[in-house]
Design a protein around this motif. Structure first.
Motif, PDB file in Angstrom:
ATOM      1  N   LEU A   1      -7.107  10.985  -0.715  1.00 33.57           N
ATOM      2  CA  LEU A   1      -7.462   9.750  -1.417  1.00 33.57           C
ATOM      3  C   LEU A   1      -7.923   8.646  -0.472  1.00 33.57           C
ATOM      4  CD1 LEU A   1      -4.557   9.642  -4.025  1.00 33.57           C
ATOM      5  CD2 LEU A   1      -6.996   9.771  -4.576  1.00 33.57           C
TER       6      LEU A   1
ATOM      7  N   ILE B   1      -2.403  14.975  -0.497  1.00 36.97           N
ATOM      8  CA  ILE B   1      -3.133  14.273  -1.569  1.00 36.97           C
ATOM      9  C   ILE B   1      -3.441  12.831  -1.152  1.00 36.97           C
ATOM     10  CG2 ILE B   1      -2.986  13.410  -3.944  1.00 36.97           C
ATOM     11  CD1 ILE B   1      -1.234  15.925  -4.550  1.00 36.97           C
TER      12      ILE B   1
ATOM     13  N   LEU C   1       0.837  -1.206   0.000  1.00 37.14           N
ATOM     14  CA  LEU C   1       0.000   0.000   0.000  1.00 37.14           C
ATOM     15  C   LEU C   1       0.871   1.255   0.000  1.00 37.14           C
ATOM     16  CD1 LEU C   1      -2.910  -0.671   2.503  1.00 37.14           C
ATOM     17  CD2 LEU C   1      -3.156   0.184   0.177  1.00 37.14           C
TER      18      LEU C   1
ATOM     19  N   ARG D   1       4.129   5.671  -5.604  1.00 39.10           N
ATOM     20  CA  ARG D   1       4.148   5.741  -7.073  1.00 39.10           C
ATOM     21  C   ARG D   1       3.058   6.685  -7.585  1.00 39.10           C
ATOM     22  NH1 ARG D   1       4.578  -0.033  -6.730  1.00 39.10           N
ATOM     23  NH2 ARG D   1       2.355  -0.230  -7.181  1.00 39.10           N
ATOM     24  N   LEU D   2       1.868   6.576  -6.974  1.00 37.75           N
ATOM     25  CA  LEU D   2       0.715   7.326  -7.495  1.00 37.75           C
ATOM     26  C   LEU D   2       0.877   8.834  -7.279  1.00 37.75           C
ATOM     27  CD1 LEU D   2      -2.142   6.973  -8.752  1.00 37.75           C
ATOM     28  CD2 LEU D   2      -3.040   7.153  -6.428  1.00 37.75           C
ATOM     29  N   VAL D   3       1.422   9.209  -6.120  1.00 35.67           N
ATOM     30  CA  VAL D   3       1.542  10.629  -5.772  1.00 35.67           C
ATOM     31  C   VAL D   3       3.031  10.924  -5.586  1.00 35.67           C
ATOM     32  CG1 VAL D   3       0.663  12.449  -4.291  1.00 35.67           C
ATOM     33  CG2 VAL D   3      -0.633  10.305  -4.491  1.00 35.67           C
TER      34      VAL D   3
ATOM     35  N   ARG E   1       3.967   1.576  -1.000  1.00 33.69           N
ATOM     36  CA  ARG E   1       4.641   1.726  -2.295  1.00 33.69           C
ATOM     37  C   ARG E   1       3.684   2.220  -3.373  1.00 33.69           C
ATOM     38  NH1 ARG E   1       8.108  -2.805  -0.603  1.00 33.69           N
ATOM     39  NH2 ARG E   1       6.393  -4.225  -1.068  1.00 33.69           N
ATOM     40  N   PHE E   2       2.456   1.713  -3.360  1.00 35.13           N
ATOM     41  CA  PHE E   2       1.482   2.169  -4.372  1.00 35.13           C
ATOM     42  C   PHE E   2       1.270   3.681  -4.264  1.00 35.13           C
ATOM     43  CE2 PHE E   2      -2.752   3.559  -5.488  1.00 35.13           C
ATOM     44  CZ  PHE E   2      -2.809   3.187  -6.825  1.00 35.13           C
ATOM     45  N   PHE E   3       1.047   4.163  -3.034  1.00 36.10           N
ATOM     46  CA  PHE E   3       0.768   5.593  -2.876  1.00 36.10           C
ATOM     47  C   PHE E   3       2.000   6.446  -3.184  1.00 36.10           C
ATOM     48  CE2 PHE E   3      -3.094   4.017  -0.900  1.00 36.10           C
ATOM     49  CZ  PHE E   3      -4.030   4.921  -1.392  1.00 36.10           C
TER      50      PHE E   3
END
Lengths: 139, 139, 139
Positions: C96, C92, C63, C69-71, C65-67
């Motif tokens: 989300l 941000i 989770l 990459r996303l932001v 790592r995903f955030f």
């Protein structure tokens, strides 16, 4: 002031949105409260809840496609892969959309807007039986 | 234990955040409850609610830009295009940020942090009049 | 019908998830209510709350790592940069994932699913002390 609680079971057909507005409205109506607060909780970490447009079914298909693009089902991106390539993306999509909703009840019914429906958002590829907990307080 | 409900109308000027903290605080104060629970629901599917920093207006502009980058207004991506190129992106941005908020009331006011403000997030390009439903229970 | 409120302080060790389920369950149990509604509010704009899988710690790392990459933590993307390169991305990520949760209480405890844990999601790089407000109403 009174409370009521129940649990609904929602069968899904794999990834996609399942509308639960009618079931929720019916249960709220049965409690006979004029004013109150309705809470909905999805008791899973790979499905979630969203309030979305209930008119054009294309909206649901577009939402599903957006989340597929945003959260890739690519095992090379994740450490948590033992439950299948769709599991970690399902957890992330659930974190992005959320599992609890709070809806005021006014004039005896959920105060949703005209175009708002309540949807269970299944994020796993295969069908599941999902549980949502409902709580109502009011009088 | 008592309840109070109301609906606020929030005019927007196209895509962007509109702070509603002062209106919400005023209404809560008028109900004269020491302890309670405040619920806020945005009754639309192309606008949403977010709690964000209330100090630097750049934060709001950055949020708007982020969601524009994340959810492209590109009709080739969506099936639901009849309501304009900004409509389906608005639904997705609304799903990502959410339409309901729950805020405990302590010592007579919403227990927001020092830097937290409540914002209506308009996702459509044109101005709209948005309705938010407020519910308060407590004593 | 009764209410109870409290504030918990959650120390973080920089960006990542901190589970608070046990503390929340303990406090709810102490209030001795059979049925009710629990509300949790994170009183910050650079941390948030999420309900996620509590079994495999890899889920939390994925989770995070995903955030990331996303932001992106890329100052060229943001106007709000005075509080450091991780501050606007933190706002941000908080927008989300959200800062409030509503959880029905049934049979004396939060009606979470078997695999659901409640997490404070720290989005800043450095450790912080975070406050979460809890409200419980029921009987």
């Amino acid at each position: 002031m009174r409370q009521a609680v129940t649990t609904l079971t929602v069968p899904t057909r794999g990834a996609g949105l399942v509308e639960v507005t009618a079931q929720i409205r019916r249960w709220v109506a049965e409690q006979g409260m004029e004013t109150g607060l309705l809470t909905v909780l999805c008791r899973h970490t790979s499905a979630s809840l969203t309030i979305q447009e209930n008119a054009d079914p294309d909206v649901q298909a577009d939402l599903l496609r957006f989340f597929r693009r945003l959260v890739a089902e690519d095992p090379s991106l994740y450490a948590h892969t033992t439950e299948g390539p769709d599991d970690m993306p399902a957890h992330i999509r659930s974190a992005l959309t959320g599992v609890s909703l709070s809806i005021p009840v006014m004039a005896g019914e959920p105060a949703l807007g005209t175009w708002q429906g309540v949807y269970l958002f299944e994020h796993r590829a295969r069908p599941h039986r999902r549980e949502i907990a409902l709580h109502l307080i009011g009088e």
